[in-house]
Each structure stands twice: as C-alpha cells, then as structure tokens.
Design an enzyme around this catalytic site. Structure first.
Site, PDB file in Angstrom:
ATOM      1  CB  CYS A   4      -1.136  -0.080   1.147  1.00  0.00           C
ATOM      2  SG  CYS A   4      -2.186   1.431   1.233  1.00  0.00           S
TER       3      CYS A   4
ATOM      4  CB  CYS B 208      -1.314   3.648   8.057  1.00  0.00           C
ATOM      5  SG  CYS B 208      -2.488   4.168   6.764  1.00  0.00           S
TER       6      CYS B 208
ATOM      7  CB  CYS C 272      -1.026  -0.597   8.212  1.00  0.00           C
ATOM      8  SG  CYS C 272      -1.932  -1.650   7.120  1.00  0.00           S
TER       9      CYS C 272
ATOM     10  CB  CYS D 215     -16.215  -6.554   6.082  1.00  0.00           C
ATOM     11  SG  CYS D 215     -17.481  -6.471   6.845  1.00  0.00           S
TER      12      CYS D 215
ATOM     13  CB  CYS E  36     -18.911  -4.109   4.656  1.00  0.00           C
ATOM     14  SG  CYS E  36     -17.765  -2.636   5.082  1.00  0.00           S
TER      15      CYS E  36
ATOM     16  CB  CYS F  43     -18.557   0.759   8.430  1.00  0.00           C
ATOM     17  SG  CYS F  43     -17.479  -0.167   9.539  1.00  0.00           S
TER      18      CYS F  43
ATOM     19  NE  ARG G 174     -17.782  -5.161  12.673  1.00  0.00           N
ATOM     20  CZ  ARG G 174     -18.188  -4.257  11.744  1.00  0.00           C
ATOM     21  NH1 ARG G 174     -17.000  -3.586  11.525  1.00  0.00           N
ATOM     22  NH2 ARG G 174     -19.402  -4.028  11.340  1.00  0.00           N
TER      23      ARG G 174
HETATM   24  N1  SAM Z   1      -6.761   0.713   3.041  1.00  0.00           N
HETATM   25  C1  SAM Z   1      -7.935   0.970   3.406  1.00  0.00           C
HETATM   26  C2  SAM Z   1      -7.938   2.215   4.536  1.00  0.00           C
HETATM   27  O1  SAM Z   1      -6.983   2.464   5.450  1.00  0.00           O
HETATM   28  O2  SAM Z   1      -8.932   2.376   4.792  1.00  0.00           O
HETATM   29  C3  SAM Z   1      -8.761  -0.242   4.023  1.00  0.00           C
HETATM   30  C4  SAM Z   1      -8.074  -1.230   4.983  1.00  0.00           C
HETATM   31  S1  SAM Z   1      -7.211  -0.699   6.282  1.00  0.00           S
HETATM   32  C5  SAM Z   1      -6.387  -1.947   7.140  1.00  0.00           C
HETATM   33  C6  SAM Z   1      -8.658  -0.764   7.562  1.00  0.00           C
HETATM   34  C7  SAM Z   1      -8.389  -0.170   8.936  1.00  0.00           C
HETATM   35  O3  SAM Z   1      -7.973  -1.164   9.826  1.00  0.00           O
HETATM   36  C8  SAM Z   1      -7.609   0.761   9.365  1.00  0.00           C
HETATM   37  O4  SAM Z   1      -8.207   2.143   9.147  1.00  0.00           O
HETATM   38  C9  SAM Z   1      -7.332   0.600  10.958  1.00  0.00           C
HETATM   39  O5  SAM Z   1      -8.192   1.106  11.608  1.00  0.00           O
HETATM   40  C10 SAM Z   1      -7.472  -0.831  10.990  1.00  0.00           C
HETATM   41  N2  SAM Z   1      -5.844  -1.666  11.334  1.00  0.00           N
HETATM   42  C11 SAM Z   1      -5.038  -1.741  10.459  1.00  0.00           C
HETATM   43  N3  SAM Z   1      -4.001  -2.213  11.124  1.00  0.00           N
HETATM   44  C12 SAM Z   1      -4.450  -2.436  12.358  1.00  0.00           C
HETATM   45  C13 SAM Z   1      -3.835  -2.880  13.323  1.00  0.00           C
HETATM   46  N4  SAM Z   1      -2.466  -3.466  13.375  1.00  0.00           N
HETATM   47  N5  SAM Z   1      -4.423  -3.128  14.364  1.00  0.00           N
HETATM   48  C14 SAM Z   1      -5.730  -2.630  14.792  1.00  0.00           C
HETATM   49  N6  SAM Z   1      -6.312  -2.340  13.666  1.00  0.00           N
HETATM   50  C15 SAM Z   1      -5.512  -1.922  12.487  1.00  0.00           C
HETATM   51 FE1  SF4 Z   2      -2.888   1.002   3.302  1.00  0.00          FE
HETATM   52 FE2  SF4 Z   2      -3.042  -0.143   5.813  1.00  0.00          FE
HETATM   53 FE3  SF4 Z   2      -2.940   2.431   5.615  1.00  0.00          FE
HETATM   54 FE4  SF4 Z   2      -4.894   1.045   4.655  1.00  0.00          FE
HETATM   55  S1  SF4 Z   2      -4.165   1.153   6.883  1.00  0.00           S
HETATM   56  S2  SF4 Z   2      -4.276   3.001   3.940  1.00  0.00           S
HETATM   57  S3  SF4 Z   2      -4.052  -0.741   3.993  1.00  0.00           S
HETATM   58  S4  SF4 Z   2      -1.258   1.466   5.036  1.00  0.00           S
END
Ligand code: SAM
Ligand code: SF4
Ligand code: DTB
Length: 339
Positions: A68, A72, A75, A112, A143, A203, A275
């Site tokens: 990606c 973040c 992630c 989802c 979703c 959501c 949730r």
């Molecule tokens: N890329 C898209 C986004 O960021 O909106 C969708 C996928 S992203 C993985 C969805 C959500 O997963 C993030 O907004 C975050 O809240 C949650 N998330 C990601 N990594 C996580 C982690 N290590 N622990 C808990 N929640 C996590």
């Molecule tokens: Fe990409 Fe992970 Fe950020 Fe979603 S949370 S935008 S998958 S880096």
C-alpha cells in the site's frame, strides 16, 4: 444514594435529535464517571435500543493485500515499513464469492472486503462492482474498505448495491498526523461525506493503543457522533502490534480504559452497532464480556482479519455459549433500532 432506576429510565429515553451536538465537556464527564456508573449508563442506553444478547457477526476478507502507498504507522500492509508481508494482486470475483459462501455457512451475515489501496483505480472498479453484486446475491450484507473514494466511485458502488463502506478516522484530528503523513484527517472526512451522499451506510471508527491520549480517544468519538448522521457501524480496534511497523513496540492499552471507550461510544451513538474489532486475540474473555455489557454488539469472526490473527471460531462459540450471547439475525441487524 443514587436513584439508579430513575437514572436508567432517564438515560434510556435519552436520544438526541440529529442536529444536536455533543460537547467535549459532556463527553469527558461521561468518560470519567465512576466505572460502575459509566457501565450502568451505557448498558441502559444499549438495552433501550438493542437486544442486549444479540451480536452482529461480520467476516473479513483481504481482496488485495500489501504494497500500500500509504504510510499508516500501525499497518502491516504499508509499503513504507519493512513488515515482511508479501503483496498480492486483486483477487478474482469468483474466488471472493466462494469465500463469502463459506462465511455465510459459518453464520456471518455481513461480508467485508478490504483492499490495501490509497484509493481504487478505475480499472479495478468493474471487478469490485461484480464482487458486490455477487456477494449480495448470496443474501449477505456487503461492506467494502478500499481507501479514499470520489463521489463518482461512491455512486458506482451504491448502484451496485453496496450496503456499507468502512473508512476509519482512526484517531483524533490532533494525533492523526503522527500516525499517517500521506493523507489528512480532512481527506478521511471527505470520503465519509461522499459515501453518505451516495446513500451507502457508513462504518467508521478507529484504533486504541497507538500512543494516543484519553483526550484523543474522546475527540475521535465526538467527531463520529457529531457527523451530520452518526455512522451506522463503529469499529473500535485494539492495536495489533505489527513487527516492522512504527508501532511494533507500542505498550498495550489498559483494558479498563478500553471498556470505558466502548461505553462512551455506546452513549454518544445509541443507535449504532459498536464493533469490538481487531485485537480480540489479546483480550481476555472477561474483558470481552465487559465490552459486550458496555454496548459492543458486533464482532469479526474467522481466524484471520485482513492479515492478522483473530480468535478461532471454536473459541468464539464457547464464549458466546458461556455468556448466553446469540448471533444477531440479518433482519434485526438491518432494522432501525429506533423504531
Ligand atoms: N486501506 C483501507 C483504509 O485504510 O481505509 C482499508 C484497509 S485498512 C487495513 C482498515 C482499517 O484497519 C484501518 O483504518 C485501521 O483502523 C485498521 N487496522 C489496520 N491495521 C491495524 C492494526 N495493526 N491493528 C488494529 N487495527 C488495524
Ligand atoms: Fe494502506 Fe494499511 Fe493505511 Fe489502509 S491502513 S491505507 S491498507 S497502509
Ligand atoms: C476495521 O475497523 N477493522 C478491520 C476492518 N475495519 C477492515 C481491519 C482490522 C485489520 C487488523 C489488522 C490486519 O488484519 O492486518
């Protein structure tokens, strides 16, 4: 002595008109109540709007994993951090539908689908639309979480019949830039507005355990509760620390603070499904039980979330049995709890 019944009756009747906004002072006062008073209040609100023993069951699938462009800090899927995750291409719609069918057989009512994208590319929209149509045809709610959406993309997904779009604000506006630098808090709100405008249910929630303060958690919930319409679904994730990510060594959240945050979410957004999202593997059964009492009424089932672990179905089945919880029927999950 506190007249608890009067308190419960008053609280249960407390549903704010759409335009009325919660203030920071009100939210802080609620959050800081003695724990028993906070739980009593949250549970009273919960009972007034939902069957307290029914939990909505969702199942996640990563339809495009890793690589990606966003940075973040929490992630596993960000290309900016050496998490060791292998990137994959967008799955074919047929494979997704086969997985959704299995999820339905396992009791999930909502499917989802998540992609590790900053935003979907036009060339992928046809496949995405076909996934929504085919999963919906199984009789499940759909979703998607695909990153930022334009108004046109939101309309296209709405026309395909998408029920929910997940797009988390993740933390407070103040703390956002410390977790993510490749997009802004305002970008997130813009996509939420586009999705809402297209008529898709929203959501939106966030993560606890990233080093944010209690103020940041309260502020995040206030932003959600004070949207023109509160999200129908509010995922509260407990950080799963990912080796190689910026937050690999983040200290765990205090479970009592976590439960307080769930209770505040329930009180500020009485009609939303709250949730208990990522991080249940690291929660005790007792902590989860407190979260359900405080107003959480939705979970993800299945051994994998997107890339990280989730409790196995045997464990969840045993937990539901010990707590006398039952899966929420699709009709109940869809109906407006205010009616
Ligand atoms: N890329 C898209 C986004 O960021 O909106 C969708 C996928 S992203 C993985 C969805 C959500 O997963 C993030 O907004 C975050 O809240 C949650 N998330 C990601 N990594 C996580 C982690 N290590 N622990 C808990 N929640 C996590
Ligand atoms: Fe990409 Fe992970 Fe950020 Fe979603 S949370 S935008 S998958 S880096
Ligand atoms: C949400 O709030 N939590 C889900 C879903 N929305 C997409 C994702 C949790 C991801 C947990 C980390 C992982 O599996 O990689």
């Amino acid at each position: 002595m506190l007249d608890t019944q009067a308190l419960a009756d008053g609280i249960a009747a407390e549903t704010r008109a759409g335009a009325e906004r919660w203030t920071l002072a009100e939210a802080e006062e609620i959050y800081n109540l003695p724990f028993n008073d906070l739980l009593f209040r949250a549970h009273s609100v919960h009972r007034a709007h939902f069957d307290p023993n029914a939990v909505q069951i969702s199942r996640l699938l990563s339809i495009k994993t890793g690589g990606c462009a966003e940075d973040c800090g929490y992630c596993s899927q960000s290309a900016h951090h050496p998490t060791g995750l292998r990137a994959s291409k967008l799955m074919e719609a047929e494979r997704v539908v086969a997985q959704a069918r299995k999820a339905k057989e396992g009791g999930a009512t909502r499917y989802c689908m998540g992609a590790a994208w900053r935003s979907p590319k036009e060339r992928d929209m046809e496949t995405i639309v076909s996934m929504v149509e085919s999963v919906k045809a199984l009789g499940m709610e759909t979703c998607m979480t695909l990153g930022m959406l334009t108004p046109a993309q939101s309309d296209r997904l709405a026309n395909a019949g998408l029920d929910y779009y997940n797009h988390n604000i993740d933390t407070s506006e103040r703390f956002y830039g410390e977790m993510i630098t490749t997009r802004t808090f305002a970008d997130r709100l813009e996509t939420l507005a586009n999705v809402r405008e297209a008529g898709i249910k929203v959501c939106a929630g966030g993560i606890l355990g990233m080093g944010e303060t209690v103020y940041d958690r309260i502020s995040m919930l206030l932003t959600l509760a004070n949207l023109p319409t509160a999200p129908e679904s509010v995922p509260i994730n407990m950080l799963i620390p990912i080796p190689g990510s910026k937050l690999a060594d983040a200290p765990p959240v205090d479970p009592i603070d976590f439960v307080r945050t769930i209770a505040l979410a329930r009180i500020l957004m009485p009609q939303s499904h709250v949730r208990l999202s990522a991080g249940r593997t690291d929660m005790s059964d007792e902590m989860q039980a407190l979260c359900f009492f405080a107003g959480a009424n939705s979970i993800f089932v299945g051994e994998t979330l997107l890339t990280a672990n989730n409790p196995g179905e045997d464990h969840d089945a045993a937990l539901f049995s010990r707590l006398g919880l039952k899966p929420m029927a699709l009709q109940a999950a869809q109906s407006d709890p205010a009616e």
